[in-house]
Design an enzyme around this catalytic site. Structure first.
Site: not given
Length: 380
Positions: A243, A269, A280
């Site tokens: 798991e 955008r 940056q």
């Protein structure tokens, strides 16, 4: 070392990505209907997610740990519902694998083919109201009687609990037995004295129904004991190896998917006269997201490789679980920051990604538990 996928691995990954977006569970939580669940669950069985690591003679795909992880990573990367993949992973790693590795031959023959196909669903019943991280102190008891045991107690947050047909559960058989004081069982839903509760209302991983399961003098025959009496911790530890490695491949796929969305968003955008990508600090954030993903991926692949090689994987499993789970949370939050106000609009799905990532540092052993395991493996 060759880090490239083989042609077979790449083909399998590409194939699961194609069908991934069909793996969803619309209405499953609100309806709470067995019929709705059955259809969804059989789809998971058809694409191999419910029996990936089970040998073919038992109805599975016969994949090793690494190839199983790649299958889950590909499904998540391709857009499958995270909660549904979590439900499938809990079924396979916490329940089916213990049956495969510890059940009697006749029990394996009876259960495994139907668990792999999706005809049956397994529920993971370990956690208790007062026993989350400390699984050595289970209040649920199993009392020896002729032909089997009587279980008494309450399990909480049982993954797949409301819809499961079989529960892999753990109970104290010897209060003074220490590490060998618990025993693992595979219990049928229709066993007298077993009561499955209603689905809990959750804000994360919603497509994995979870609930309480109560045992009241619930009889479990000897042939449903997993391993030997007193080996519950051994069974649980083995299941956790699967798991804490393979399940968290889901979050590798989620991170890959989120980074891809972010790259598209910041490339389109514009703010302050230029693309977000040209700022940056935005580029730095994306670089950190990629660093976290690739670091966690290497650790997870290493953990799976150790399992496949039958070497002690515990250090690598704990490192992988810690790295991937914390990376998933950080990357989902970074995605929300990059999307700004849009992240809080349901139509974008970002807030759901954050909610689905947040529990990763809690279930399967908290981050604190993983650090303890790592320290112990270092000899501290």
């Amino acid at each position: 070392m060759d880090f490239r996928l083989s042609a077979e691995q790449q083909e399998r990954s590409d194939r699961i990505k194609v069908v991934a977006q069909t793996l969803s569970a619309p209405g499953i939580v609100d309806e709470g209907l067995q019929g709705s669940h059955r259809n969804t669950w059989k789809n998971l069985g058809t694409v191999g997610l419910l029996g990936a690591a089970v040998p073919e003679e038992h109805g599975g795909q016969g994949l090793g740990a690494l190839d199983t992880a790649l299958l889950y990573e590909g499904a998540s990367d391709g857009g499958a519902d995270t909660g549904l993949l979590f439900a499938a992973a809990a079924h396979l790693f916490a329940c089916v694998m213990p049956v495969l590795e510890f059940a009697l031959p006749q029990t394996r023959k009876t259960l495994l083919p139907t668990l792999c196909s999706g005809e049956l669903t397994a529920g993971n019943a370990m956690t208790e109201p007062d026993a989350g991280s400390d699984v050595s102190r289970l209040a649920t008891t199993a009392t020896r009687v002729d032909g089997g045991y009587l279980l008494d107690g309450v399990k909480s947050f049982v993954s797949n609990g409301p819809v499961a047909d079989v529960y892999v559960t753990y109970a104290t058989t010897d209060p003074d037995g220490g590490y060998f004081g618990t025993t693992a069982f595979a219990v049928d839903r229709d066993s007298p004295g077993l009561f499955a509760g209603e689905p809990l209302r959750k804000s994360a991983l919603a497509s994995c129904q979870a609930g309480e399961v109560r045992f009241a003098r619930c009889f479990v025959p000897d042939d449903r004991v997993l391993g030997r009496p007193g080996q519950g911790q051994v069974v649980f530890r083995t299941s956790m190896r699967w798991e804490r490695s393979c399940l968290f491949a889901i979050y590798l796929g989620q991170q890959e998917r989120l980074i891809r969305r972010c790259l598209q968003h910041v490339g389109q955008r514009r703010q302050f006269g230029k693309r977000l990508a040209d700022h940056q600090p935005v580029a730095d954030r994306l670089a950190d997201m990629r660093l976290r993903l690739e670091s966690g991926r290497l650790l997870l692949y290493r953990a799976c490789t150790e399992i496949d090689a039958d070497r002690d994987p515990d250090l690598w499993v704990a490192l992988a679980k810690l790295a991937v789970s914390e990376a998933a949370v950080a990357t989902s939050l970074d995605t929300a920051l990059l999307f700004g106000g849009r992240a809080f609009l349901a139509e974008y799905g970002i807030e759901e990604e954050v909610r689905d990532a947040a529990p990763a540092t809690t279930f399967s052993g908290t981050s604190a538990i993983q650090r303890q395991l790592i320290a112990r493996e270092m000899g501290l």
